[in-house]
Design a protein around this motif. Structure first.
Motif, PDB file in Angstrom:
ATOM      1  N   LEU A   7       0.857  -1.184   0.000  1.00  0.00           N
ATOM      2  CA  LEU A   7       0.000   0.000   0.000  1.00  0.00           C
ATOM      3  C   LEU A   7       0.897   1.239   0.000  1.00  0.00           C
ATOM      4  O   LEU A   7       1.931   1.258   0.659  1.00  0.00           O
ATOM      5  N   TYR A   8       0.462   2.248  -0.730  1.00  0.00           N
ATOM      6  CA  TYR A   8       1.191   3.513  -0.782  1.00  0.00           C
ATOM      7  C   TYR A   8       0.316   4.604  -0.182  1.00  0.00           C
ATOM      8  O   TYR A   8      -0.844   4.758  -0.555  1.00  0.00           O
ATOM      9  N   PHE A   9       0.897   5.373   0.749  1.00  0.00           N
ATOM     10  CA  PHE A   9       0.229   6.509   1.373  1.00  0.00           C
ATOM     11  C   PHE A   9       1.182   7.683   1.403  1.00  0.00           C
ATOM     12  O   PHE A   9       2.371   7.513   1.668  1.00  0.00           O
ATOM     13  N   LEU A  10       0.668   8.865   1.134  1.00  0.00           N
ATOM     14  CA  LEU A  10       1.433  10.093   1.338  1.00  0.00           C
ATOM     15  C   LEU A  10       0.930  10.736   2.615  1.00  0.00           C
ATOM     16  O   LEU A  10      -0.277  10.893   2.801  1.00  0.00           O
ATOM     17  N   ARG A  18       4.398   8.567  12.421  1.00  0.00           N
ATOM     18  CA  ARG A  18       4.625   7.842  13.679  1.00  0.00           C
ATOM     19  C   ARG A  18       3.307   7.278  14.227  1.00  0.00           C
ATOM     20  O   ARG A  18       3.247   6.134  14.661  1.00  0.00           O
ATOM     21  N   LYS A  19       2.244   8.071  14.191  1.00  0.00           N
ATOM     22  CA  LYS A  19       0.941   7.595  14.686  1.00  0.00           C
ATOM     23  C   LYS A  19       0.426   6.432  13.856  1.00  0.00           C
ATOM     24  O   LYS A  19      -0.087   5.442  14.386  1.00  0.00           O
ATOM     25  N   ILE A  20       0.562   6.528  12.540  1.00  0.00           N
ATOM     26  CA  ILE A  20       0.098   5.440  11.666  1.00  0.00           C
ATOM     27  C   ILE A  20       0.923   4.185  11.921  1.00  0.00           C
ATOM     28  O   ILE A  20       0.378   3.072  12.008  1.00  0.00           O
ATOM     29  N   ILE A  21       2.221   4.341  12.071  1.00  0.00           N
ATOM     30  CA  ILE A  21       3.086   3.184  12.327  1.00  0.00           C
ATOM     31  C   ILE A  21       2.711   2.516  13.641  1.00  0.00           C
ATOM     32  O   ILE A  21       2.634   1.279  13.721  1.00  0.00           O
ATOM     33  N   LEU A  36       9.360   3.873   5.052  1.00  0.00           N
ATOM     34  CA  LEU A  36       9.099   5.300   4.950  1.00  0.00           C
ATOM     35  C   LEU A  36      10.184   5.943   4.092  1.00  0.00           C
ATOM     36  O   LEU A  36      11.371   5.661   4.257  1.00  0.00           O
ATOM     37  N   LEU A  37       9.747   6.791   3.167  1.00  0.00           N
ATOM     38  CA  LEU A  37      10.680   7.482   2.274  1.00  0.00           C
ATOM     39  C   LEU A  37      10.373   8.976   2.319  1.00  0.00           C
ATOM     40  O   LEU A  37       9.209   9.374   2.269  1.00  0.00           O
ATOM     41  N   ALA A  38      11.429   9.780   2.426  1.00  0.00           N
ATOM     42  CA  ALA A  38      11.284  11.237   2.483  1.00  0.00           C
ATOM     43  C   ALA A  38      12.405  11.867   1.671  1.00  0.00           C
ATOM     44  O   ALA A  38      13.375  11.194   1.310  1.00  0.00           O
ATOM     45  N   ARG A  39      12.260  13.150   1.392  1.00  0.00           N
ATOM     46  CA  ARG A  39      13.336  13.838   0.665  1.00  0.00           C
ATOM     47  C   ARG A  39      14.577  13.870   1.552  1.00  0.00           C
ATOM     48  O   ARG A  39      14.502  13.776   2.780  1.00  0.00           O
ATOM     49  N   ALA A  40      15.706  14.009   0.904  1.00  0.00           N
ATOM     50  CA  ALA A  40      16.989  14.044   1.616  1.00  0.00           C
ATOM     51  C   ALA A  40      16.980  15.158   2.656  1.00  0.00           C
ATOM     52  O   ALA A  40      16.488  16.250   2.414  1.00  0.00           O
ATOM     53  N   GLY A  41      17.511  14.834   3.825  1.00  0.00           N
ATOM     54  CA  GLY A  41      17.610  15.823   4.893  1.00  0.00           C
ATOM     55  C   GLY A  41      16.445  15.809   5.864  1.00  0.00           C
ATOM     56  O   GLY A  41      16.495  16.491   6.884  1.00  0.00           O
ATOM     57  N   THR A  42      15.400  15.055   5.588  1.00  0.00           N
ATOM     58  CA  THR A  42      14.264  14.969   6.507  1.00  0.00           C
ATOM     59  C   THR A  42      14.624  14.006   7.628  1.00  0.00           C
ATOM     60  O   THR A  42      14.920  12.838   7.380  1.00  0.00           O
ATOM     61  N   PRO A  43      14.611  14.484   8.893  1.00  0.00           N
ATOM     62  CA  PRO A  43      14.962  13.593  10.013  1.00  0.00           C
ATOM     63  C   PRO A  43      13.819  12.611  10.302  1.00  0.00           C
ATOM     64  O   PRO A  43      12.740  13.000  10.722  1.00  0.00           O
ATOM     65  N   GLU A 130       9.464  15.982  -2.939  1.00  0.00           N
ATOM     66  CA  GLU A 130      10.157  17.268  -3.006  1.00  0.00           C
ATOM     67  C   GLU A 130       9.385  18.363  -2.278  1.00  0.00           C
ATOM     68  O   GLU A 130       9.976  19.313  -1.782  1.00  0.00           O
ATOM     69  N   GLN A 131       8.065  18.240  -2.226  1.00  0.00           N
ATOM     70  CA  GLN A 131       7.236  19.223  -1.506  1.00  0.00           C
ATOM     71  C   GLN A 131       7.251  18.985  -0.003  1.00  0.00           C
ATOM     72  O   GLN A 131       6.637  19.731   0.747  1.00  0.00           O
ATOM     73  N   GLY A 132       7.917  17.908   0.444  1.00  0.00           N
ATOM     74  CA  GLY A 132       8.032  17.654   1.877  1.00  0.00           C
ATOM     75  C   GLY A 132       7.117  16.567   2.414  1.00  0.00           C
ATOM     76  O   GLY A 132       7.145  16.278   3.608  1.00  0.00           O
ATOM     77  N   LEU A 133       6.290  15.974   1.557  1.00  0.00           N
ATOM     78  CA  LEU A 133       5.443  14.877   2.020  1.00  0.00           C
ATOM     79  C   LEU A 133       6.293  13.625   2.218  1.00  0.00           C
ATOM     80  O   LEU A 133       7.383  13.502   1.661  1.00  0.00           O
ATOM     81  N   LEU A 134       5.794  12.710   3.022  1.00  0.00           N
ATOM     82  CA  LEU A 134       6.472  11.443   3.265  1.00  0.00           C
ATOM     83  C   LEU A 134       5.689  10.329   2.582  1.00  0.00           C
ATOM     84  O   LEU A 134       4.454  10.329   2.604  1.00  0.00           O
ATOM     85  N   LEU A 135       6.390   9.374   2.009  1.00  0.00           N
ATOM     86  CA  LEU A 135       5.754   8.233   1.372  1.00  0.00           C
ATOM     87  C   LEU A 135       5.859   7.040   2.304  1.00  0.00           C
ATOM     88  O   LEU A 135       6.956   6.649   2.712  1.00  0.00           O
ATOM     89  N   MET A 136       4.698   6.470   2.638  1.00  0.00           N
ATOM     90  CA  MET A 136       4.659   5.244   3.432  1.00  0.00           C
ATOM     91  C   MET A 136       4.335   4.085   2.503  1.00  0.00           C
ATOM     92  O   MET A 136       3.383   4.165   1.722  1.00  0.00           O
ATOM     93  N   MET A 137       5.135   3.029   2.614  1.00  0.00           N
ATOM     94  CA  MET A 137       4.894   1.798   1.865  1.00  0.00           C
ATOM     95  C   MET A 137       4.683   0.713   2.907  1.00  0.00           C
ATOM     96  O   MET A 137       5.549   0.474   3.757  1.00  0.00           O
ATOM     97  N   ILE A 138       3.517   0.081   2.847  1.00  0.00           N
ATOM     98  CA  ILE A 138       3.149  -0.902   3.856  1.00  0.00           C
ATOM     99  C   ILE A 138       2.781  -2.203   3.157  1.00  0.00           C
ATOM    100  O   ILE A 138       1.907  -2.216   2.294  1.00  0.00           O
TER     101      ILE A 138
END
Length: 172
Positions: A7-10, A18-21, A36-43, A130-138
């Motif tokens: 499943l893919y979620f933005l 964190r809450k979804i996880i 979880l995938l994010a743009r480079a530099g996202t902690p 690139e807009q700062g959203l995070l991609l969750m793959m479950i």
């Protein structure tokens, strides 16, 4: 083992992820099935980050290499049976060993190429990342896909459902 679907979620931020996880872990989704995938530099801190198999084309390349290499190896084995080298008696094992050797070599070469290429299935998410959203793959059991989609959407309306991927292979 039951087949899995990815499943893919933005999601908008790390707190939502964190809450979804946490909810997924309570629903008995193994930690190893959450990426979880994010743009480079996202902690992302201690969240499960996407690994090399999610970020590259290594798995599709490996599958293609197995198929092509195995086929070519079997054909080479058949050729050895039809036209044996001088003084060598070729038996049915030539086909088997040719197929296994070809599959192994094809998988190895393809994986080396695929690990250097970005995952083509994730291209559609580049703009959102690139807009700062995070991609969750479950990765969830295929018979529970709708249940997880409904649960995440009802608890987190800010999460955007982006669909599913075909059945996930049992390896790696």
């Amino acid at each position: 083992m039951r087949g899995l679907k990815r499943l893919y979620f933005l999601v908008p931020d790390v707190d939502t992820a964190r809450k979804i996880i946490d909810e997924l872990l309570l629903a008995h989704v193994p930690y190893e099935h959450i990426h979880l995938l994010a743009r480079a530099g996202t902690p992302l801190e201690d969240l499960p980050q996407a690994g090399i198999t999610q970020q590259t084309d290594v798995v599709p390349a490996l599958e293609r290499g197995l198929a092509v290499g195995g086929t070519l190896g079997a054909l080479a084995g058949l050729a050895a049976l039809a036209f044996p080298p001088a003084g060598v008696v070729a038996a049915g094992g030539a086909i088997l060993f040719g197929a296994l050797g070809g599959a192994g070599f094809g998988a190895w070469v393809s994986a080396m190429i695929g690990v250097r290429l970005p995952n083509s299935r994730l291209e559609r998410f580049e703009g959102a990342l690139e807009q700062g959203l995070l991609l969750m793959m479950i990765d969830v059991p295929r018979d529970r896909v709708e249940e997880f989609q409904d649960t995440i959407k009802s608890h987190h309306p800010e999460a955007e459902i982006e669909g599913t991927e075909p059945t996930i292979p049992a390896f790696p």
